[in-house]
Design a protein around this motif. Sequence first.
Motif, PDB file in Angstrom:
ATOM      1  N   TRP A 103     146.921  29.968   5.827  1.00  0.00           N
ATOM      2  CA  TRP A 103     147.033  31.086   6.778  1.00  0.00           C
ATOM      3  C   TRP A 103     146.165  32.257   6.347  1.00  0.00           C
ATOM      4  N   ALA A 104     146.224  32.621   5.062  1.00  0.00           N
ATOM      5  CA  ALA A 104     145.449  33.752   4.556  1.00  0.00           C
ATOM      6  C   ALA A 104     143.955  33.496   4.694  1.00  0.00           C
ATOM      7  N   ASP A 105     143.524  32.269   4.429  1.00  0.00           N
ATOM      8  CA  ASP A 105     142.117  31.930   4.530  1.00  0.00           C
ATOM      9  C   ASP A 105     141.658  31.944   5.990  1.00  0.00           C
ATOM     10  N   ALA A 106     142.465  31.367   6.879  1.00  0.00           N
ATOM     11  CA  ALA A 106     142.105  31.293   8.295  1.00  0.00           C
ATOM     12  C   ALA A 106     142.035  32.668   8.941  1.00  0.00           C
ATOM     13  N   ASN A 107     142.865  33.592   8.478  1.00  0.00           N
ATOM     14  CA  ASN A 107     142.934  34.922   9.092  1.00  0.00           C
ATOM     15  C   ASN A 107     142.148  35.988   8.337  1.00  0.00           C
ATOM     16  N   GLY A 108     141.383  35.557   7.341  1.00  0.00           N
ATOM     17  CA  GLY A 108     140.553  36.502   6.611  1.00  0.00           C
ATOM     18  C   GLY A 108     141.324  37.466   5.739  1.00  0.00           C
ATOM     19  N   ALA A 137     146.084  44.564   7.411  1.00  0.00           N
ATOM     20  CA  ALA A 137     146.311  45.680   8.325  1.00  0.00           C
ATOM     21  C   ALA A 137     145.220  45.790   9.381  1.00  0.00           C
ATOM     22  N   GLY A 138     144.199  44.926   9.318  1.00  0.00           N
ATOM     23  CA  GLY A 138     143.145  44.963  10.312  1.00  0.00           C
ATOM     24  C   GLY A 138     141.893  45.690   9.872  1.00  0.00           C
ATOM     25  N   SER A 139     141.757  45.922   8.582  1.00  0.00           N
ATOM     26  CA  SER A 139     140.592  46.602   8.003  1.00  0.00           C
ATOM     27  C   SER A 139     140.327  47.969   8.632  1.00  0.00           C
ATOM     28  N   PRO A 140     141.324  48.855   8.673  1.00  0.00           N
ATOM     29  CA  PRO A 140     141.124  50.183   9.268  1.00  0.00           C
ATOM     30  C   PRO A 140     140.194  51.040   8.407  1.00  0.00           C
ATOM     31  N   GLU A 141     139.538  51.988   9.048  1.00  0.00           N
ATOM     32  CA  GLU A 141     138.608  52.868   8.341  1.00  0.00           C
ATOM     33  C   GLU A 141     139.322  54.128   7.881  1.00  0.00           C
TER      34      GLU A 141
END
Length: 329
Positions: A103-108, A137-141
């Motif tokens: 799951w972690a690999d597939a979802n980056g 968290a979606g890589s927020p800036e």
Amino acid sequence: MRTKTAALLLAACTLWSGMFCAAGAADFTDVAPGAWYAEAVGYCTEHGLMTGVSDTAFAPEDTMTRAMLVTILYRQAGSPAVSHTVSFSDVAAGVWYAQAVAWADANGVAGGYGDGRFGPEEPVTREQMAAILWRRAGSPEAQDRQMFADQAMVSAYAADAVDWARETGIVSGRGENRFEPAGLVTRAESAMMLYRWLSGEDNPQQGESGQDIPSLRIEAGGRTFTVVMEDNPTARAFLEQCPMTLSMTELNGNEKYYDLENALPADPQQVGQIHAGDLMLYRDNCVVLFYEDFPTTYAYTRLGSVEDPAGLADALGNGAVSVLFEVQS
């Protein structure tokens, strides 16, 4: 159905290896009530994210491994079905963390090293922890970048993640404004980071589907309880069948079960520890409502959990019981 092997599990309970020991922070002799991480440990154990290494020990100074961390986040995401396969040389098919790694690999969220390994047993560094949470968290800036004294030591892949984690209060320095990116993360620190992240505003509380999941109302013995549902295909398929009244059978003095006529999509996982109020699917058609805590070696697909299970055991009684399940409006 089946019989329980609680005594055997209690004798060999370890973290995230398919065997768990559940307890609240107050039950751990190595977590002082006034410890800086006590509240975080309580939050993580109560929400099923972390558990003790025994019934009475949390081991706050032990390090977190990569397998443990991705398993925590996989469960936090609702343990969704995973079709992605991985070819990491050190992740055997069927091992307890295999689904979480896939799951972690597939979802980056977390990938492997350049040499084909995932490094499941390797300890997590502080910059790795920040990067993995940031990706989840979606890589927020980060809007307000503040530099640590040793910022130059932060790896390029983790720079944005560390900025975000500091801005949101998920991480802080270890003295003299030093981040110590290569420092190993303890279980106490992991609990605190997870607590700060999940109790804040910048986290994926809606789960994998990005949609709100309705709660479930159950009635039994003249009492009403609210079930917080998982965001997974199994829970959604179950909700679609509601409302329904099930005549549930007693088993082992700790659960009620009912065999549905139609199978539901299932992704059974070894849950390790059952908590009172857990609503699970055994195999692909057996709905199980638990009203006592106990360890287990059996695999289930999570449906949800009763928000406040106080009084649930009395409401369900000692024998067969009719339980109404309906979507809460």
